[in-house]
Design a protein around this motif. Structure first.
Motif, PDB file in Angstrom:
ATOM      1  N   GLU A 116      -9.908  62.874  10.833  1.00 29.36           N
ATOM      2  CA  GLU A 116      -8.854  63.807  11.198  1.00 29.36           C
ATOM      3  C   GLU A 116      -7.982  64.155   9.994  1.00 29.36           C
ATOM      4  OE1 GLU A 116      -6.611  62.347  14.478  1.00 29.36           O
ATOM      5  OE2 GLU A 116      -8.276  62.537  15.908  1.00 29.36           O
ATOM      6  N   GLU A 117      -7.716  63.163   9.146  1.00 25.14           N
ATOM      7  CA  GLU A 117      -6.960  63.426   7.930  1.00 25.14           C
ATOM      8  C   GLU A 117      -7.758  64.303   6.963  1.00 25.14           C
ATOM      9  OE1 GLU A 117      -3.929  63.307   4.987  1.00 25.14           O
ATOM     10  OE2 GLU A 117      -3.988  63.124   7.173  1.00 25.14           O
ATOM     11  N   ALA A 118      -9.070  64.033   6.861  1.00 24.74           N
ATOM     12  CA  ALA A 118      -9.916  64.864   6.006  1.00 24.74           C
ATOM     13  C   ALA A 118      -9.920  66.313   6.499  1.00 24.74           C
ATOM     14  CB  ALA A 118     -11.339  64.307   5.976  1.00 24.74           C
ATOM     15  N   ALA A 119      -9.966  66.481   7.830  1.00 26.40           N
ATOM     16  CA  ALA A 119      -9.959  67.838   8.388  1.00 26.40           C
ATOM     17  C   ALA A 119      -8.623  68.530   8.106  1.00 26.40           C
ATOM     18  CB  ALA A 119     -10.230  67.781   9.885  1.00 26.40           C
ATOM     19  N   ARG A 120      -7.522  67.789   8.202  1.00 27.35           N
ATOM     20  CA  ARG A 120      -6.211  68.379   7.914  1.00 27.35           C
ATOM     21  C   ARG A 120      -6.136  68.865   6.473  1.00 27.35           C
ATOM     22  NH1 ARG A 120      -1.482  67.500   5.512  1.00 27.35           N
ATOM     23  NH2 ARG A 120      -2.121  65.502   4.624  1.00 27.35           N
ATOM     24  N   ARG A 121      -6.606  68.032   5.560  1.00 28.80           N
ATOM     25  CA  ARG A 121      -6.575  68.410   4.149  1.00 28.80           C
ATOM     26  C   ARG A 121      -7.538  69.563   3.878  1.00 28.80           C
ATOM     27  NH1 ARG A 121      -4.177  64.702   0.506  1.00 28.80           N
ATOM     28  NH2 ARG A 121      -3.172  62.967   1.600  1.00 28.80           N
ATOM     29  N   GLY A 122      -8.664  69.581   4.576  1.00 34.01           N
ATOM     30  CA  GLY A 122      -9.583  70.701   4.419  1.00 34.01           C
ATOM     31  C   GLY A 122      -8.963  72.018   4.849  1.00 34.01           C
ATOM     32  N   ALA A 123      -8.188  71.982   5.937  1.00 34.29           N
ATOM     33  CA  ALA A 123      -7.511  73.195   6.407  1.00 34.29           C
ATOM     34  C   ALA A 123      -6.493  73.679   5.380  1.00 34.29           C
ATOM     35  CB  ALA A 123      -6.840  72.924   7.746  1.00 34.29           C
ATOM     36  N   VAL A 124      -5.828  72.742   4.708  1.00 31.69           N
ATOM     37  CA  VAL A 124      -4.893  73.116   3.649  1.00 31.69           C
ATOM     38  C   VAL A 124      -5.633  73.838   2.524  1.00 31.69           C
ATOM     39  CG1 VAL A 124      -3.340  72.240   1.863  1.00 31.69           C
ATOM     40  CG2 VAL A 124      -3.252  71.274   4.165  1.00 31.69           C
ATOM     41  N   GLY A 125      -6.815  73.332   2.160  1.00 28.57           N
ATOM     42  CA  GLY A 125      -7.604  73.964   1.103  1.00 28.57           C
ATOM     43  C   GLY A 125      -7.986  75.397   1.445  1.00 28.57           C
ATOM     44  N   ARG A 126      -8.409  75.622   2.680  1.00 28.70           N
ATOM     45  CA  ARG A 126      -8.766  76.988   3.083  1.00 28.70           C
ATOM     46  C   ARG A 126      -7.558  77.909   2.999  1.00 28.70           C
ATOM     47  NH1 ARG A 126     -12.333  74.214   6.743  1.00 28.70           N
ATOM     48  NH2 ARG A 126     -10.621  73.933   8.229  1.00 28.70           N
ATOM     49  N   GLU A 127      -6.394  77.409   3.415  1.00 29.58           N
ATOM     50  CA  GLU A 127      -5.186  78.238   3.370  1.00 29.58           C
ATOM     51  C   GLU A 127      -4.756  78.502   1.931  1.00 29.58           C
ATOM     52  OE1 GLU A 127      -1.205  79.290   2.811  1.00 29.58           O
ATOM     53  OE2 GLU A 127      -1.815  77.223   2.459  1.00 29.58           O
ATOM     54  N   ARG A 128      -4.810  77.465   1.087  1.00 27.81           N
ATOM     55  CA  ARG A 128      -4.348  77.608  -0.295  1.00 27.81           C
ATOM     56  C   ARG A 128      -5.237  78.545  -1.107  1.00 27.81           C
ATOM     57  NH1 ARG A 128      -0.339  74.531  -2.892  1.00 27.81           N
ATOM     58  NH2 ARG A 128       1.013  73.643  -1.300  1.00 27.81           N
ATOM     59  N   MET A 129      -6.535  78.460  -0.920  1.00 30.74           N
ATOM     60  CA  MET A 129      -7.458  79.279  -1.713  1.00 30.74           C
ATOM     61  C   MET A 129      -7.596  80.700  -1.171  1.00 30.74           C
ATOM     62  SD  MET A 129      -8.576  77.869  -4.445  1.00 30.74           S
ATOM     63  CE  MET A 129     -10.074  78.791  -4.828  1.00 30.74           C
ATOM     64  N   GLY A 130      -7.423  80.868   0.137  1.00 31.72           N
ATOM     65  CA  GLY A 130      -7.543  82.202   0.707  1.00 31.72           C
ATOM     66  C   GLY A 130      -9.002  82.617   0.889  1.00 31.72           C
ATOM     67  N   GLY A 131      -9.173  83.762   1.459  1.00 34.32           N
ATOM     68  CA  GLY A 131     -10.513  84.249   1.743  1.00 34.32           C
ATOM     69  C   GLY A 131     -11.101  85.057   0.600  1.00 34.32           C
ATOM     70  N   GLY A 132     -12.355  85.475   0.788  1.00 38.26           N
ATOM     71  CA  GLY A 132     -13.039  86.288  -0.201  1.00 38.26           C
ATOM     72  C   GLY A 132     -12.795  87.774   0.033  1.00 38.26           C
ATOM     73  N   GLY A 133     -13.681  88.579  -0.509  1.00 41.50           N
ATOM     74  CA  GLY A 133     -13.578  90.028  -0.370  1.00 41.50           C
ATOM     75  C   GLY A 133     -12.943  90.729  -1.549  1.00 41.50           C
ATOM     76  N   ALA A 134     -12.411  89.948  -2.513  1.00 38.90           N
ATOM     77  CA  ALA A 134     -11.717  90.568  -3.641  1.00 38.90           C
ATOM     78  C   ALA A 134     -12.667  91.340  -4.546  1.00 38.90           C
ATOM     79  CB  ALA A 134     -10.984  89.503  -4.450  1.00 38.90           C
ATOM     80  N   VAL A 135     -13.857  90.813  -4.781  1.00 41.60           N
ATOM     81  CA  VAL A 135     -14.779  91.465  -5.717  1.00 41.60           C
ATOM     82  C   VAL A 135     -15.102  92.885  -5.258  1.00 41.60           C
ATOM     83  CG1 VAL A 135     -17.157  91.446  -6.567  1.00 41.60           C
ATOM     84  CG2 VAL A 135     -15.767  89.381  -6.721  1.00 41.60           C
ATOM     85  N   GLU A 136     -15.314  93.079  -3.970  1.00 35.97           N
ATOM     86  CA  GLU A 136     -15.595  94.421  -3.447  1.00 35.97           C
ATOM     87  C   GLU A 136     -14.409  95.352  -3.678  1.00 35.97           C
ATOM     88  OE1 GLU A 136     -16.627  96.658   0.800  1.00 35.97           O
ATOM     89  OE2 GLU A 136     -16.644  94.466   0.662  1.00 35.97           O
ATOM     90  N   LYS A 137     -13.181  94.840  -3.465  1.00 40.40           N
ATOM     91  CA  LYS A 137     -11.981  95.661  -3.668  1.00 40.40           C
ATOM     92  C   LYS A 137     -11.797  96.007  -5.147  1.00 40.40           C
ATOM     93  CE  LYS A 137     -10.397  95.561   0.607  1.00 40.40           C
ATOM     94  NZ  LYS A 137     -10.179  96.775   1.429  1.00 40.40           N
ATOM     95  N   ILE A 138     -12.073  95.049  -6.020  1.00 46.24           N
ATOM     96  CA  ILE A 138     -11.964  95.310  -7.460  1.00 46.24           C
ATOM     97  C   ILE A 138     -12.983  96.362  -7.871  1.00 46.24           C
ATOM     98  CG2 ILE A 138     -12.168  94.293  -9.762  1.00 46.24           C
ATOM     99  CD1 ILE A 138     -11.343  91.590  -8.393  1.00 46.24           C
ATOM    100  N   ALA A 139     -14.208  96.232  -7.362  1.00 41.79           N
ATOM    101  CA  ALA A 139     -15.251  97.213  -7.689  1.00 41.79           C
ATOM    102  C   ALA A 139     -14.843  98.606  -7.222  1.00 41.79           C
ATOM    103  CB  ALA A 139     -16.574  96.795  -7.049  1.00 41.79           C
ATOM    104  N   GLN A 140     -14.212  98.707  -6.064  1.00 40.17           N
ATOM    105  CA  GLN A 140     -13.753 100.003  -5.565  1.00 40.17           C
ATOM    106  C   GLN A 140     -12.701 100.602  -6.494  1.00 40.17           C
ATOM    107  OE1 GLN A 140     -12.418  99.194  -1.578  1.00 40.17           O
ATOM    108  NE2 GLN A 140     -14.493  98.996  -0.762  1.00 40.17           N
ATOM    109  N   GLU A 141     -11.791  99.756  -6.996  1.00 44.77           N
ATOM    110  CA  GLU A 141     -10.756 100.247  -7.905  1.00 44.77           C
ATOM    111  C   GLU A 141     -11.355 100.699  -9.235  1.00 44.77           C
ATOM    112  OE1 GLU A 141      -7.003 101.270  -9.400  1.00 44.77           O
ATOM    113  OE2 GLU A 141      -7.747 100.954  -7.363  1.00 44.77           O
ATOM    114  N   VAL A 142     -12.311  99.927  -9.740  1.00 46.63           N
ATOM    115  CA  VAL A 142     -12.971 100.307 -10.990  1.00 46.63           C
ATOM    116  C   VAL A 142     -13.692 101.636 -10.811  1.00 46.63           C
ATOM    117  CG1 VAL A 142     -14.790  99.686 -12.635  1.00 46.63           C
ATOM    118  CG2 VAL A 142     -13.193  97.933 -11.801  1.00 46.63           C
TER     119      VAL A 142
END
Length: 381
Positions: free
Chosen positions: A348-374
């Motif tokens: 349960e503690e490992a899962a809590r810390r894992g959830a923090v990691g997902r929140e801190r790092m955020g999701g993907g999708g940036a590369v597609e947005k950068i390519a659109q701007e370029v």
């Protein structure tokens, strides 16, 4: 490289400049995303840029002892002895020689990379992967450089974008590009079912083989207390034969894809995508790979080493500030083993810390947005 032109004779090609292995991976993903829009060339300023695959690369390139960390507490003297000053001057000449050859330049890394990329004299998109408002806010000189040299700045988190925008920088957040660079799994790993999986990450810098011996000591200690399966994901910079030799010198035996010591078996693999997805927890002495693992919800145990190239006490402190509770900052390898056992016994503690990691790092999708701007900045066909 032949450059297609728009109606006014302007070239449409894109130059990507990056300065780090994780930054190279972002650059390679961006090159792939731009493949149909424009021809792409790349200039990795640190190392040889093998991650770029078939993308044409500029020269000169050279791996230096600091692995790109000379200006961030790394082995500056070693870099100078290895010809770092001469390499820097040659790289600047190369980038100046790119003026007029490209329509847009993308700089992936820190503000030094942006400054170097600006030698190509094009509109420049800056992908600021090196710093975060959470860990090390950008300094006044860096902010001035971004205002002056970047058409737009893509940050790795929302807080950094908001802080930079408040200082007059054209900054935006559209996801974390590092999360777009986790490779897909190549296949199933040859692991027996049942027990939790501990992923070992020795890093990719010049001290990775020494780091390997340290994380292997952690594995033995864990296995003495909790039954687990172990996978060590090796960077392309680490020859497998050298990894096996170093392990054998530390008392391990080779057994096909595995190395063994008493009851502890460790799978050696280059399939980071499969390894990180199979992991329950991570013991890591890596930069980008630690952060990607945390972003996938895997808690990370880390510790600094004397004489480290990358994973110094300062780097550990910065990564802890970035990842928060997703990273357990241990005192040494023995403390790391105790922390890993604690996580394995407390899911349960490992899962809590894992959830923090997902929140801190955020999701993907940036590369597609950068390519659109370029693409938006390219001249019309």
């Amino acid at each position: 490289m032949t450059n297609p032109t728009g109606p006014r004779g302007l070239v449409r090609s894109v130059l990507i400049v990056s300065n780090g292995r994780g930054e190279d991976a972002v650059g390679a993903a961006l090159a792939q995303a731009l493949a149909e829009a424009a021809p792409v060339a790349a200039y990795p300023l640190v190392g040889t840029g093998d991650v770029y695959g078939d993308v044409p690369l500029l020269d000169p390139r050279q791996a230096l002892p600091s692995g790109g960390f000379a200006l961030r507490g790394g082995d500056l003297a070693g870099d100078l002895r290895a010809g770092g000053a001469k390499l820097l001057a040659a790289q600047r000449r190369t980038l100046r020689g790119q003026a007029g050859r490209h329509a847009v330049t993308v700089a992936v890394g820190d503000v030094f990379c942006l400054w170097m990329a600006s030698r190509a004299r094009t509109p420049t998109v800056f992908v600021a992967t090196a710093k975060s408002q959470r860990t090390e806010p950008h300094r006044l000189l860096e902010i001035w450089q971004m205002r002056r040299r970047a058409a737009v700045v893509f940050t790795r988190d929302r807080e950094t974008a908001e802080a930079l925008a408040g200082r007059g920088v054209r900054a935006r957040y559209d996801g974390n590009p590092l999360m777009d660079c986790i490779p897909p799994a190549r296949g199933a790993l040859p692991l027996a079912p049942g027990a939790p999986v501990v992923l070992l990450l020795p890093g990719s810098r010049s001290d990775a083989l020494y780091n390997l011996t340290q994380v292997l000591k952690v594995a033995v200690q864990i296995n003495d207390e909790v039954g687990a399966r172990f996978v060590c994901a090796l960077s392309q910079t680490i020859p497998v034969v050298e990894a096996v030799r170093r392990a054998q010198a530390a008392g391990w035996e080779a057994a096909g894809e595995f190395i063994e010591r008493a009851e502890t078996r460790v799978l050696l693999t280059r399939d980071f995508g499969a390894a990180v997805r199979a992991a329950t927890i991570v013991v890591g002495l890596a930069g980008t790979a630690n952060e990607q693992a945390a972003g996938l919800g895997r808690p990370v145990v880390a510790f600094s080493l004397d004489g480290a190239v990358q994973y110094t006490p300062r780097f550990l402190a910065l990564q802890k500030r970035l990842l928060g509770d997703a990273l357990v900052d241990a005192l040494d390898w023995e403390d790391a083993a105790r922390a890993a056992v604690w996580l394995l016994l407390n899911p349960e503690e490992a899962a809590r810390r894992g959830a923090v990691g997902r929140e801190r790092m955020g999701g993907g999708g940036a590369v597609e947005k950068i390519a659109q701007e370029v693409t938006r900045l390219l001249p019309a066909r």
